[in-house]
Motif scaffolding. Sequence first.
Motif, mmCIF file in Angstrom:
data_model
loop_
_atom_site.group_PDB
_atom_site.id
_atom_site.type_symbol
_atom_site.label_atom_id
_atom_site.label_comp_id
_atom_site.label_asym_id
_atom_site.label_seq_id
_atom_site.Cartn_x
_atom_site.Cartn_y
_atom_site.Cartn_z
ATOM 1 N N VAL A 165 12.618 9.841 21.015
ATOM 2 C CA VAL A 165 12.601 10.276 19.815
ATOM 3 C C VAL A 165 11.474 11.300 19.788
ATOM 4 O O VAL A 165 10.525 11.356 20.687
ATOM 5 C CB VAL A 165 11.918 9.367 18.723
ATOM 6 N N GLY A 166 11.518 12.268 19.003
ATOM 7 C CA GLY A 166 10.669 13.590 19.034
ATOM 8 C C GLY A 166 9.419 13.215 18.032
ATOM 9 O O GLY A 166 9.444 12.101 17.637
ATOM 10 N N PRO A 167 8.383 14.090 18.317
ATOM 11 C CA PRO A 167 7.169 14.041 17.496
ATOM 12 C C PRO A 167 7.506 13.857 16.227
ATOM 13 O O PRO A 167 8.356 14.120 15.518
ATOM 14 C CB PRO A 167 6.360 15.212 17.848
ATOM 15 N N TYR A 168 6.898 12.799 15.450
ATOM 16 C CA TYR A 168 7.145 12.431 13.948
ATOM 17 C C TYR A 168 6.817 13.737 13.109
ATOM 18 O O TYR A 168 7.528 14.073 12.200
ATOM 19 C CB TYR A 168 6.505 11.134 13.727
ATOM 20 N N PHE A 169 5.703 14.483 13.335
ATOM 21 C CA PHE A 169 5.223 15.656 12.625
ATOM 22 C C PHE A 169 5.497 16.719 13.240
ATOM 23 O O PHE A 169 4.691 17.482 13.982
ATOM 24 C CB PHE A 169 3.581 15.498 12.436
ATOM 25 N N LYS A 170 6.949 17.325 13.170
ATOM 26 C CA LYS A 170 7.014 18.622 13.631
ATOM 27 C C LYS A 170 6.449 19.687 13.039
ATOM 28 O O LYS A 170 6.317 20.906 13.601
ATOM 29 C CB LYS A 170 8.755 18.824 13.702
ATOM 30 N N GLY A 171 5.830 19.612 11.637
ATOM 31 C CA GLY A 171 5.416 20.803 11.058
ATOM 32 C C GLY A 171 4.008 20.451 10.768
ATOM 33 O O GLY A 171 3.123 21.175 10.040
ATOM 34 N N GLY A 172 3.267 19.422 11.377
ATOM 35 C CA GLY A 172 1.832 19.304 11.599
ATOM 36 C C GLY A 172 1.736 17.892 10.613
ATOM 37 O O GLY A 172 2.631 17.681 10.046
ATOM 38 N N LEU A 173 0.443 17.797 10.451
ATOM 39 C CA LEU A 173 0.080 16.608 9.467
ATOM 40 C C LEU A 173 -0.123 17.086 8.195
ATOM 41 O O LEU A 173 -1.227 17.267 7.541
ATOM 42 C CB LEU A 173 -1.378 16.047 9.867
ATOM 43 N N LYS A 174 0.845 17.123 7.506
ATOM 44 C CA LYS A 174 0.643 17.570 5.885
ATOM 45 C C LYS A 174 1.062 16.568 5.000
ATOM 46 O O LYS A 174 1.990 15.617 5.135
ATOM 47 C CB LYS A 174 2.105 18.865 5.877
ATOM 48 N N PRO A 175 0.087 16.530 4.170
ATOM 49 C CA PRO A 175 0.288 15.264 3.055
ATOM 50 C C PRO A 175 1.548 15.382 2.423
ATOM 51 O O PRO A 175 1.986 16.508 2.095
ATOM 52 C CB PRO A 175 -0.970 15.709 2.054
ATOM 53 N N VAL A 176 1.891 14.252 2.354
ATOM 54 C CA VAL A 176 3.238 13.912 1.598
ATOM 55 C C VAL A 176 3.113 13.640 0.039
ATOM 56 O O VAL A 176 2.006 13.224 -0.412
ATOM 57 C CB VAL A 176 4.020 12.925 2.091
ATOM 58 N N LYS A 177 4.063 13.388 -0.879
ATOM 59 C CA LYS A 177 3.898 13.047 -2.008
ATOM 60 C C LYS A 177 4.815 11.837 -2.345
ATOM 61 O O LYS A 177 6.064 11.590 -2.167
ATOM 62 C CB LYS A 177 4.508 14.158 -2.932
ATOM 63 N N LEU A 178 4.414 10.830 -2.869
ATOM 64 C CA LEU A 178 4.856 9.593 -3.297
ATOM 65 C C LEU A 178 5.326 9.416 -4.996
ATOM 66 O O LEU A 178 4.704 10.100 -5.652
ATOM 67 C CB LEU A 178 4.071 8.220 -2.947
ATOM 68 N N ARG A 179 6.098 8.673 -5.215
ATOM 69 C CA ARG A 179 6.548 8.162 -6.656
ATOM 70 C C ARG A 179 6.346 6.723 -6.496
ATOM 71 O O ARG A 179 6.689 5.915 -5.964
ATOM 72 C CB ARG A 179 7.620 8.621 -7.270
ATOM 73 N N VAL A 180 5.713 6.058 -7.817
ATOM 74 C CA VAL A 180 5.820 4.607 -8.124
ATOM 75 C C VAL A 180 7.186 4.358 -8.247
ATOM 76 O O VAL A 180 7.706 5.030 -9.219
ATOM 77 C CB VAL A 180 4.649 4.306 -9.196
ATOM 78 N N SER A 181 7.830 3.232 -7.719
ATOM 79 C CA SER A 181 9.106 3.052 -8.047
ATOM 80 C C SER A 181 9.184 2.136 -9.194
ATOM 81 O O SER A 181 8.490 0.997 -9.612
ATOM 82 C CB SER A 181 9.730 2.367 -6.732
ATOM 83 N N GLU A 182 10.445 2.198 -9.846
ATOM 84 C CA GLU A 182 10.649 1.151 -10.824
ATOM 85 C C GLU A 182 11.410 0.173 -10.486
ATOM 86 O O GLU A 182 11.439 -0.915 -10.880
ATOM 87 C CB GLU A 182 11.576 1.902 -11.811
ATOM 88 N N TYR A 183 11.754 0.124 -9.055
ATOM 89 C CA TYR A 183 12.561 -1.079 -8.348
ATOM 90 C C TYR A 183 11.241 -1.920 -7.832
ATOM 91 O O TYR A 183 10.205 -1.414 -7.559
ATOM 92 C CB TYR A 183 13.495 -0.668 -7.203
ATOM 93 N N ASP A 184 11.539 -3.240 -7.401
ATOM 94 C CA ASP A 184 10.735 -4.123 -6.922
ATOM 95 C C ASP A 184 11.066 -4.179 -5.218
ATOM 96 O O ASP A 184 12.416 -4.085 -5.050
ATOM 97 C CB ASP A 184 10.671 -5.606 -7.241
ATOM 98 N N ARG A 185 10.011 -4.278 -4.543
ATOM 99 C CA ARG A 185 10.574 -4.312 -2.865
ATOM 100 C C ARG A 185 10.679 -5.839 -2.484
ATOM 101 O O ARG A 185 11.514 -5.883 -1.570
ATOM 102 C CB ARG A 185 9.318 -3.647 -2.148
ATOM 103 N N ALA A 186 9.911 -6.835 -2.926
ATOM 104 C CA ALA A 186 10.124 -8.002 -2.553
ATOM 105 C C ALA A 186 9.541 -9.092 -3.679
ATOM 106 O O ALA A 186 8.606 -8.732 -4.319
ATOM 107 C CB ALA A 186 9.388 -8.419 -1.107
ATOM 108 N N ALA A 187 10.214 -10.007 -3.722
ATOM 109 C CA ALA A 187 9.716 -11.047 -4.722
ATOM 110 C C ALA A 187 8.435 -11.826 -4.229
ATOM 111 O O ALA A 187 8.290 -12.140 -2.722
ATOM 112 C CB ALA A 187 10.938 -12.197 -4.835
ATOM 113 N N PRO A 188 7.659 -12.496 -5.142
ATOM 114 C CA PRO A 188 6.472 -13.109 -4.630
ATOM 115 C C PRO A 188 7.006 -14.418 -3.646
ATOM 116 O O PRO A 188 8.034 -15.108 -4.042
ATOM 117 C CB PRO A 188 5.908 -13.585 -5.932
ATOM 118 N N HIS A 189 6.290 -14.632 -2.694
ATOM 119 C CA HIS A 189 6.713 -15.650 -1.693
ATOM 120 C C HIS A 189 8.067 -15.604 -1.106
ATOM 121 O O HIS A 189 8.624 -16.347 -0.915
ATOM 122 C CB HIS A 189 6.474 -17.086 -2.348
ATOM 123 N N GLY A 190 8.777 -14.482 -1.169
ATOM 124 C CA GLY A 190 9.856 -14.136 -0.592
ATOM 125 C C GLY A 190 9.934 -13.716 0.877
ATOM 126 O O GLY A 190 9.401 -14.462 1.578
#
Length: 359
Positions: A165-190
């Motif tokens: 695999v190639g280098p992860y940051f081809k364009g350098g270490l540029k900060p990314v933007k996230l959003r809070v999701s309306e979905y759930d990733r995992a259930a409690p104790h799941g």
Amino acid sequence: MKEYPVQRAAVLKPKPDPDTLVFGKTFTDHMFIMDYTAGQGWHDGRIVPYGPLALEPSAMVLHYAQEVFEGLKAYTAEDGSIVCFRPDMNAERMYNSAQRLEMPPFPKDKFVEAVKQVVSANAAWVPPFGSGATLYVRPFMIGSGDVIGVAPAPEYTFRILVTPVGPYFKGGLKPVKLRVSEYDRAAPHGTGNIKAGLNYAMSLKPTMEAHREGYAENLYLDSESRTYVEETGGANVLFVKEDGTLVVPQSHTDSILPSITRRSLVQVAQDLGMTVDQRPVEWAEVKAGTFVECGLCGTAAVISPVGEIDNKVYGADETVTFPAGYTEIGPVMKKLRETLTGIQSGAVEDKHNWVYTVA
């Protein structure tokens, strides 16, 4: 150490240019296979030419998702040796993941040896030091036994495929933007604390939606109260306070994947004399501007800086920026990343014996 038999490929593939590699598109000449049969246990470990996997249409994995996997890297160190980073930790996590899904855990010592030997068999594929490219190692185990019924499979297959695999940051270490999701990733104790394909399948829709809206990833809050930060679809989260304290979100319901990179970075931070605070982190703290840096950590990137998180869930209209890492990676994240990659390459002393020499 058991030497597994090697069946050499009749024709070796041409090696790709490290500068043009695309993640997960090119596969090496050889892979590792070992099978499990009820009453016999794990048997017939061998290294064979890379090729298709034959399954019955009634194989358990195709119907009830009995599957776990891991991800780690092999790379060329500064001294020219081929090394892997903490494969014993991957072995332990896969062991725990298998137990959670009622699969026969693959022995930890066999896991490490299989990784070392399949990398050695594909040594010609390891990109040179300084290229930024690495050899990604993907162990996985599936319920291959043919049965239609909600019960553990009678047979399993463990394989390790390898891909440069190639280098992860081809364009350098540029900060990314996230959003809070309306979905759930995992259930409690799941199953959020294990590395299973079923956890990633559910993340595909929210991930694609985030990309279409211009975000790199989703930030998931806990599904029980939706007040605590958990992780993204594919990485753990780190925060830094103004006084330099590294704050590492924890889950009280065991729904965060125990990232090996995260645990390594915590140790590195402590070695550097930083204060580390591992605890549940409320979204309200993030929103209030408590943190000046944010980053995502994982095998692929080590640390990916985050400059902004938007929350538009349930009518909210909140934007959080991290002033010390908004336009470029912040000083704490940069120091942690440089130190850990230095340990991996051999430029920084490996105090904890994390680096395993393969060849």
